[in-house]
Every structure is written in structure tokens, then in C-alpha cells.
Design an enzyme around this catalytic site. Sequence first.
Site, PDB file in Angstrom:
ATOM      1  N   HIS A   2      10.160  -5.905  -6.381  1.00 14.66           N
ATOM      2  CA  HIS A   2      10.044  -6.304  -4.729  1.00 14.66           C
ATOM      3  C   HIS A   2      11.607  -5.878  -4.272  1.00 14.66           C
ATOM      4  O   HIS A   2      11.407  -5.139  -3.168  1.00 14.66           O
ATOM      5  CB  HIS A   2      10.211  -7.992  -4.596  1.00 14.66           C
ATOM      6  CG  HIS A   2       9.143  -8.489  -4.863  1.00 14.66           C
ATOM      7  ND1 HIS A   2       8.892  -9.929  -4.761  1.00 14.66           N
ATOM      8  CD2 HIS A   2       7.898  -8.135  -5.175  1.00 14.66           C
ATOM      9  CE1 HIS A   2       7.514 -10.072  -4.821  1.00 14.66           C
ATOM     10  NE2 HIS A   2       6.886  -9.140  -5.090  1.00 14.66           N
ATOM     11  N   HIS A  47       2.619  -1.689  -4.826  1.00  9.65           N
ATOM     12  CA  HIS A  47       3.166  -2.896  -5.163  1.00  9.65           C
ATOM     13  C   HIS A  47       2.758  -2.983  -6.721  1.00  9.65           C
ATOM     14  O   HIS A  47       4.011  -3.081  -7.625  1.00  9.65           O
ATOM     15  CB  HIS A  47       2.390  -4.094  -4.907  1.00  9.65           C
ATOM     16  CG  HIS A  47       2.711  -5.194  -5.418  1.00  9.65           C
ATOM     17  ND1 HIS A  47       3.750  -6.046  -5.298  1.00  9.65           N
ATOM     18  CD2 HIS A  47       1.858  -6.233  -6.371  1.00  9.65           C
ATOM     19  CE1 HIS A  47       4.010  -7.061  -6.128  1.00  9.65           C
ATOM     20  NE2 HIS A  47       2.795  -7.301  -6.719  1.00  9.65           N
ATOM     21  N   LYS A  73      -4.629 -16.148 -16.203  1.00 11.55           N
ATOM     22  CA  LYS A  73      -3.951 -16.585 -14.602  1.00 11.55           C
ATOM     23  C   LYS A  73      -4.478 -17.860 -14.629  1.00 11.55           C
ATOM     24  O   LYS A  73      -3.839 -18.814 -14.380  1.00 11.55           O
ATOM     25  CB  LYS A  73      -4.197 -15.661 -13.880  1.00 11.55           C
ATOM     26  CG  LYS A  73      -3.520 -15.962 -12.522  1.00 11.55           C
ATOM     27  CD  LYS A  73      -3.440 -15.090 -11.518  1.00 11.55           C
ATOM     28  CE  LYS A  73      -2.262 -15.472 -10.448  1.00 11.55           C
ATOM     29  NZ  LYS A  73      -1.825 -14.402  -9.345  1.00 11.55           N
ATOM     30  N   ARG A  85      -4.953 -26.333  10.592  1.00 18.45           N
ATOM     31  CA  ARG A  85      -4.569 -27.154   9.636  1.00 18.45           C
ATOM     32  C   ARG A  85      -5.391 -26.956   8.604  1.00 18.45           C
ATOM     33  O   ARG A  85      -5.266 -27.796   7.692  1.00 18.45           O
ATOM     34  CB  ARG A  85      -4.327 -28.657  10.055  1.00 18.45           C
ATOM     35  CG  ARG A  85      -3.503 -28.884  11.352  1.00 18.45           C
ATOM     36  CD  ARG A  85      -3.036 -30.223  11.213  1.00 18.45           C
ATOM     37  NE  ARG A  85      -1.927 -30.473  12.433  1.00 18.45           N
ATOM     38  CZ  ARG A  85      -2.219 -30.937  13.636  1.00 18.45           C
ATOM     39  NH1 ARG A  85      -3.386 -31.286  13.697  1.00 18.45           N
ATOM     40  NH2 ARG A  85      -1.232 -31.181  14.418  1.00 18.45           N
ATOM     41  N   GLU A 107      -0.728  -4.856 -13.357  1.00 16.79           N
ATOM     42  CA  GLU A 107      -0.829  -6.362 -13.494  1.00 16.79           C
ATOM     43  C   GLU A 107      -1.795  -6.744 -14.624  1.00 16.79           C
ATOM     44  O   GLU A 107      -1.560  -7.827 -15.316  1.00 16.79           O
ATOM     45  CB  GLU A 107      -1.370  -6.689 -12.140  1.00 16.79           C
ATOM     46  CG  GLU A 107      -0.739  -6.690 -10.739  1.00 16.79           C
ATOM     47  CD  GLU A 107       0.450  -7.702 -10.822  1.00 16.79           C
ATOM     48  OE1 GLU A 107       0.622  -8.276 -11.885  1.00 16.79           O
ATOM     49  OE2 GLU A 107       1.217  -7.457  -9.761  1.00 16.79           O
ATOM     50  N   ASN A 153       5.713 -13.650 -12.700  1.00 18.30           N
ATOM     51  CA  ASN A 153       6.277 -12.723 -11.953  1.00 18.30           C
ATOM     52  C   ASN A 153       7.263 -11.786 -12.747  1.00 18.30           C
ATOM     53  O   ASN A 153       7.940 -10.954 -11.966  1.00 18.30           O
ATOM     54  CB  ASN A 153       7.380 -13.774 -11.051  1.00 18.30           C
ATOM     55  CG  ASN A 153       6.944 -14.709 -10.215  1.00 18.30           C
ATOM     56  OD1 ASN A 153       5.850 -14.266  -9.443  1.00 18.30           O
ATOM     57  ND2 ASN A 153       7.588 -15.762 -10.010  1.00 18.30           N
ATOM     58  N   GLU A 186       4.438 -23.582  -9.504  1.00 17.94           N
ATOM     59  CA  GLU A 186       5.690 -22.920 -10.278  1.00 17.94           C
ATOM     60  C   GLU A 186       6.787 -24.134 -10.309  1.00 17.94           C
ATOM     61  O   GLU A 186       7.987 -23.861 -10.056  1.00 17.94           O
ATOM     62  CB  GLU A 186       6.369 -21.548  -9.423  1.00 17.94           C
ATOM     63  CG  GLU A 186       5.335 -20.509  -9.446  1.00 17.94           C
ATOM     64  CD  GLU A 186       6.222 -19.293  -9.063  1.00 17.94           C
ATOM     65  OE1 GLU A 186       7.268 -19.345  -8.699  1.00 17.94           O
ATOM     66  OE2 GLU A 186       5.446 -18.419  -8.992  1.00 17.94           O
ATOM     67  N   HIS A 243       8.657  -8.459 -11.055  1.00 16.34           N
ATOM     68  CA  HIS A 243       8.712  -8.690  -9.607  1.00 16.34           C
ATOM     69  C   HIS A 243       9.953  -8.725  -9.133  1.00 16.34           C
ATOM     70  O   HIS A 243       9.832  -8.341  -7.952  1.00 16.34           O
ATOM     71  CB  HIS A 243       7.571  -9.876  -9.270  1.00 16.34           C
ATOM     72  CG  HIS A 243       6.133  -9.691  -9.473  1.00 16.34           C
ATOM     73  ND1 HIS A 243       5.593  -9.345 -10.542  1.00 16.34           N
ATOM     74  CD2 HIS A 243       5.026  -9.645  -8.642  1.00 16.34           C
ATOM     75  CE1 HIS A 243       4.261  -9.240 -10.515  1.00 16.34           C
ATOM     76  NE2 HIS A 243       3.943  -9.386  -9.183  1.00 16.34           N
ATOM     77  N   ARG A 254       4.468 -21.171 -14.516  1.00 17.52           N
ATOM     78  CA  ARG A 254       3.847 -20.085 -13.506  1.00 17.52           C
ATOM     79  C   ARG A 254       4.561 -18.858 -13.323  1.00 17.52           C
ATOM     80  O   ARG A 254       4.384 -17.818 -12.915  1.00 17.52           O
ATOM     81  CB  ARG A 254       3.216 -20.546 -12.214  1.00 17.52           C
ATOM     82  CG  ARG A 254       2.486 -19.758 -11.404  1.00 17.52           C
ATOM     83  CD  ARG A 254       1.511 -20.259 -10.396  1.00 17.52           C
ATOM     84  NE  ARG A 254       1.122 -19.364  -9.649  1.00 17.52           N
ATOM     85  CZ  ARG A 254       0.199 -19.377  -8.867  1.00 17.52           C
ATOM     86  NH1 ARG A 254      -0.478 -20.662  -8.438  1.00 17.52           N
ATOM     87  NH2 ARG A 254      -0.509 -18.345  -8.105  1.00 17.52           N
ATOM     88  N   LYS A 285      -1.704 -18.042  -3.921  1.00  8.49           N
ATOM     89  CA  LYS A 285      -0.528 -17.625  -3.488  1.00  8.49           C
ATOM     90  C   LYS A 285      -0.859 -16.870  -2.207  1.00  8.49           C
ATOM     91  O   LYS A 285      -1.619 -15.984  -2.344  1.00  8.49           O
ATOM     92  CB  LYS A 285       0.406 -16.843  -4.300  1.00  8.49           C
ATOM     93  CG  LYS A 285       1.294 -17.670  -5.212  1.00  8.49           C
ATOM     94  CD  LYS A 285       2.261 -16.732  -6.025  1.00  8.49           C
ATOM     95  CE  LYS A 285       3.189 -17.494  -6.706  1.00  8.49           C
ATOM     96  NZ  LYS A 285       4.014 -16.790  -7.434  1.00  8.49           N
TER      97      LYS A 285
END
Length: 365
Positions: A251, A265, A225, A119, A183, A244, A235, A247, A240, A141
Amino acid sequence: MIINVALGNRSYPVIIQGGLLSQVAAPLGPLARGRPFVIVTDAHLGHHLATMQQALSQAGIQSTPIVLPAGESSKSWATLEQLCDRLIELGVERGDFVIALGGGVIGDLVGFACSILKRGCGFVQVPTTLLAQVDSSVGGKTAINARAGKNLIGAFYQPTMVLIDPTTLDTLPLRELRAGYAEVVKYGLIDDPDFFAWCEAHGAALLSGNGDARAKAISHSVAAKARIVAEDERETTGRRALLNLGHTFGHALEAETGFSDRLLHGEAVAAGMALAFGYSADRGLCSPADASRIVAHFDAMGLPSGLQAARITASGARLVDHMRHDKKMDAGTLPFLLARGIGQTFLDTSVDLADVARFLDVQPR
């Protein structure tokens, strides 16, 4: 340089220092609790692993490595299960800190494993690629990929600290540097046109090994960032989501190439940002000159600036089908990051996917 990610009682420092890998015992020592660290890395990073283990050993701190296969394929259920089983076998406790030594794949995978192990246990990001140093190691993330798409299984889970040694970039292949550089450029395109102009002037120096250019790019990107993450960690406000940029398109391109080394990527994000600005120009939101300026810069840096450069031949409909699995889909609507100009990115929730398919179909193949 130390940059703070301000998240209340979950705030953490990002420490940027040349040679930090060989001096890592100083920041990590207070976390040891007299127990060994587990260092998770990939098969390409033996030299950096040896440097870190030696530095810890000299300070009387033990460490145990877990070496995973390199590449995007490790962000999978199978590797996650293997990693969690191994961490349990090693007796990792909730109060321990696992070290993620590597690029974005290792950071994402280890962060997610630590978010669910017992956990939640602690972890430290030690990014060794430009992409991870300027983007994925900061902000919490974590994720693995699913058959349907990238990063669809994951959690927001912040590290305890991020340790960045820019000298690790000296051993990085040029293609990986270029992918990470995409990036860096992103931060200029989002809301900082002056930084994009800096990239145009200094990007070549950064890629060729100029230490000052690399330090500037890393520190500026991390600070940007950190500021955005502090404003909108999960987000929820849309702020935020600006991170993206490129992306959603990117993606889809990665999905089309099977999340393989055919398209890294950062390469997909570069092509995706060029497409986002191209689509914005197509809709009359920004000037064609701004869209062309971005294409010209990515071309100059050796990054793909569209479908043809990314070697994507799929139809617009097929690429849009990939987008339908995007984790940002909300009530059947997919938000897009579009732009009114360089440094003027905004979130548009009214985009018609059929129109996106039309736009993609007329792009050069």
C-alpha cells in the site's frame, strides 16, 4: 464447486463454474422478487455485461446497468456519491440486490455503497478478474480510497453470494492476470508451503491459459480465504490479519505512485511480499534462501519483486510516512506481517518504523 463462507446467519455460497455468466439466472432468480436487478460494472466489461443481461432476460428477469469509469480512481468519494445517487434514482430498495460485475475496484465500491444505502441493501459479487476471484470478492471487506491512503473509508459488509466464472479470465490482459496471481501465491506464503510449491510448478501454465491450473488456483484460494474469514471475520483475533501479507509495504508503494496504473494492486502486493520476506531475513527471522526463492518466482512470473522492479525511487522515510496512514495502525504501532519461513507468516507488533526505513533505504533502486 460450491464453497461456503460460514458466518452463521450471514453465511453465503461461493459458486465456481465455467460458463456461469451465461447461466447466471439460475442462482440469481430466487433473489429477484419480481424486480429488476441493477448491475454495476466498468467501461471495459461491455461483453460480460451483455452476456449477463441476455441470460437474465431469457429467464424473464429485467436488469439495468450502471457503467462506471475503469480503474482505481473510481474508488473515490465522488464516484461513491454518484453511484448512491443513481441507485436511489433507480428506486433500489433495502430488500433488493445490486450486482457488482467486475474486478476489485467495482466489488469494493459497490459493496461499500450497498452497506450504506438505506442503511444496507443486498449485493452479489460477480468477479471477473483473477485478483477479485481469489481474494477481494470473498470476505466482506468494502472500501474507497482517501487522499492519505488506500481503503481508509469502508466497512465489513458481506455479499449474499459470490458467482465466479473462470472463463472471464480468457479476456483478461496478461498484466491483470499476473497481478491477480500475486494474491494466489499469498495463500502459499501464509501457511501452506505445499501450495507455494504448486505455484512454482504450475504458475506459468495458469498465466498461459491452462483451465485446470486456473480452476485449482481459484478453488484453493477461495477455500483458504473462506476458512480464515470464518475464524476471524473482522480481524479481531489476528488470524485474518495474515491475509494482509505484503499489503503494508504494498500500500505504501501504491500511495507513492498515486494509486495509478503505474503499479497495479497485485503488483504492489507482490513487491510487498518480497519485501516482507526480505525484511524478515534481514532481521534473522527467516532464511535468506526463502526470501530469494520468492524473489525468483515473482521474477519468473513477470511480477515486481522489489523497489527496483516496481520502479520506486522514494526514500525509506517517505515510504514509511505512507505507512503511518495505514488503517491497521493501533495506538501508534503498526503491525507487520513477517515470516519465519515460507508458509510461516506471523503478526509482529514490535516493528520499529525507523528500522523499516533503514531496510528500505538499502534496497536496490
